[in-house]
Write an enzyme that holds these catalytic residues in place. Structure first.
Site, PDB file in Angstrom:
ATOM      1  N   LEU A 165     -47.549   4.772  27.146  1.00  0.00           N
ATOM      2  CA  LEU A 165     -48.704   5.085  26.324  1.00  0.00           C
ATOM      3  C   LEU A 165     -49.824   4.136  26.721  1.00  0.00           C
ATOM      4  O   LEU A 165     -49.569   2.984  27.095  1.00  0.00           O
ATOM      5  CB  LEU A 165     -48.400   4.901  24.825  1.00  0.00           C
ATOM      6  CG  LEU A 165     -47.432   5.881  24.166  1.00  0.00           C
ATOM      7  CD1 LEU A 165     -47.196   5.486  22.709  1.00  0.00           C
ATOM      8  CD2 LEU A 165     -47.946   7.315  24.241  1.00  0.00           C
ATOM      9  N   ASP A 166     -51.062   4.597  26.636  1.00  0.00           N
ATOM     10  CA  ASP A 166     -52.195   3.728  26.945  1.00  0.00           C
ATOM     11  C   ASP A 166     -52.219   2.524  26.017  1.00  0.00           C
ATOM     12  O   ASP A 166     -51.724   2.577  24.883  1.00  0.00           O
ATOM     13  CB  ASP A 166     -53.515   4.497  26.786  1.00  0.00           C
ATOM     14  CG  ASP A 166     -53.677   5.611  27.792  1.00  0.00           C
ATOM     15  OD1 ASP A 166     -52.939   5.621  28.796  1.00  0.00           O
ATOM     16  OD2 ASP A 166     -54.554   6.467  27.576  1.00  0.00           O
ATOM     17  N   ARG A 167     -52.848   1.477  26.477  1.00  0.00           N
ATOM     18  CA  ARG A 167     -52.967   0.240  25.701  1.00  0.00           C
ATOM     19  C   ARG A 167     -53.450   0.485  24.263  1.00  0.00           C
ATOM     20  O   ARG A 167     -52.911  -0.051  23.299  1.00  0.00           O
ATOM     21  CB  ARG A 167     -53.933  -0.715  26.415  1.00  0.00           C
ATOM     22  CG  ARG A 167     -54.229  -1.995  25.660  1.00  0.00           C
ATOM     23  CD  ARG A 167     -55.409  -2.729  26.263  1.00  0.00           C
ATOM     24  NE  ARG A 167     -55.628  -3.987  25.574  1.00  0.00           N
ATOM     25  CZ  ARG A 167     -55.329  -5.168  26.078  1.00  0.00           C
ATOM     26  NH1 ARG A 167     -54.806  -5.273  27.279  1.00  0.00           N
ATOM     27  NH2 ARG A 167     -55.544  -6.270  25.377  1.00  0.00           N
TER      28      ARG A 167
ATOM     29  N   ARG B  24     -57.544  12.326  26.700  1.00  0.00           N
ATOM     30  CA  ARG B  24     -58.862  11.695  26.621  1.00  0.00           C
ATOM     31  C   ARG B  24     -59.876  12.408  27.516  1.00  0.00           C
ATOM     32  O   ARG B  24     -61.025  12.633  27.115  1.00  0.00           O
ATOM     33  CB  ARG B  24     -58.732  10.209  26.975  1.00  0.00           C
ATOM     34  CG  ARG B  24     -57.847   9.451  25.998  1.00  0.00           C
ATOM     35  CD  ARG B  24     -57.429   8.083  26.503  1.00  0.00           C
ATOM     36  NE  ARG B  24     -58.559   7.186  26.602  1.00  0.00           N
ATOM     37  CZ  ARG B  24     -58.462   5.934  27.040  1.00  0.00           C
ATOM     38  NH1 ARG B  24     -57.280   5.450  27.414  1.00  0.00           N
ATOM     39  NH2 ARG B  24     -59.533   5.160  27.099  1.00  0.00           N
TER      40      ARG B  24
END
Length: 234
Positions: free
Chosen positions: A59-61, A165
């Site tokens: 998962l992204d930060r 995104r």
């Protein structure tokens, strides 16, 4: 993060896998510059096994929510194949800037790397890798400054880097607080409003799939309240 903090984020456990509630703002693994990361705290999740669990995906930060870990090599191989084959169902919640005209839809938009200097930044690219996302509007309203916002359920059919995104940006509805693809760098911008709400994993053939849900993170609760949303009924 203390071992107790890590254990408090455990959402599911069996002999093959764990699901933890990843906090927003913490990377899942160590980057080239070092620094704190979630993987450094996996030793608290061994539960008697000789080695800590390992990441089955990323998962992204700044994304919060359901993160799947494999407890040993064979489990990681099984999970890796399930992710590659698209057999794991992922549901995300996002608050976006803008107002989709429809109540639901499908986005079919291939993605490619932005350029070699931007790391993992992506862009729509007809020659890139296929990427599909189903979206559904759960609520619409305005933020405290009178800007249109919408609460969306997103179901990625593929697992491209930054897929949700970029797809939201390309549709004209950037995710609230996105510092790369939206307006998250402006002064006073909120954190990224993207949450891995739920995941369904058919970890054992012939058995019922494992379904796990992660609670809404604190930084999104106020926005959902503004939209009149109760997370238990969204």
């Amino acid at each position: 993060m203390t071992p107790e903090d890590m254990l408090s984020r455990l959402l599911y456990r069996d002999g093959l896998m764990l699901v933890v509630d990843k906090p927003a703002g913490l990377p899942v693994h160590r980057g080239p510059r070092g620094g704190d990361n979630l993987e450094d705290h996996f030793d608290a999740l061994r539960f008697g096994l000789p080695r800590p669990p390992a990441l089955a995906h990323r998962l992204d930060r700044d994304t919060s929510g359901c993160l799947v870990l494999g407890r040993h090599r064979k489990a990681l191989e099984r999970l890796g194949k399930l992710f590659r084959d698209g057999r794991i169902e992922k549901t995300y919640w996002a608050v976006v800037e803008g107002a989709p005209a429809d109540d639901a839809g499908e986005i079919d938009m291939a993605l490619g790397r932005l350029d070699s200097t931007r790391g993992w930044w992506m862009r729509p690219d007809p020659l890139g890798l296929p990427a599909q996302t189903h979206w559904r509007a759960l609520a619409r309203g305005q933020d405290t400054e009178g800007r249109d916002i919408a609460f969306l359920e997103l179901k990625p059919r593929t697992g491209r880097t930054h897929q949700l995104r970029v797809h939201m940006q390309a549709m004209g509805w950037p995710i609230l607080g996105d510092p790369v693809y939206g307006h998250g760098k402006r002064e006073g911008a909120p954190p990224l409003h993207l949450h891995a709400r739920a995941i369904v994993v058919p970890i054992r053939d012939g058995h019922e799939s494992v379904a796990v849900t992660a609670p809404v993170p604190p930084h999104m609760r106020g926005t959902l309240d503004t939209l009149g949303c109760d997370e238990t009924r969204a």
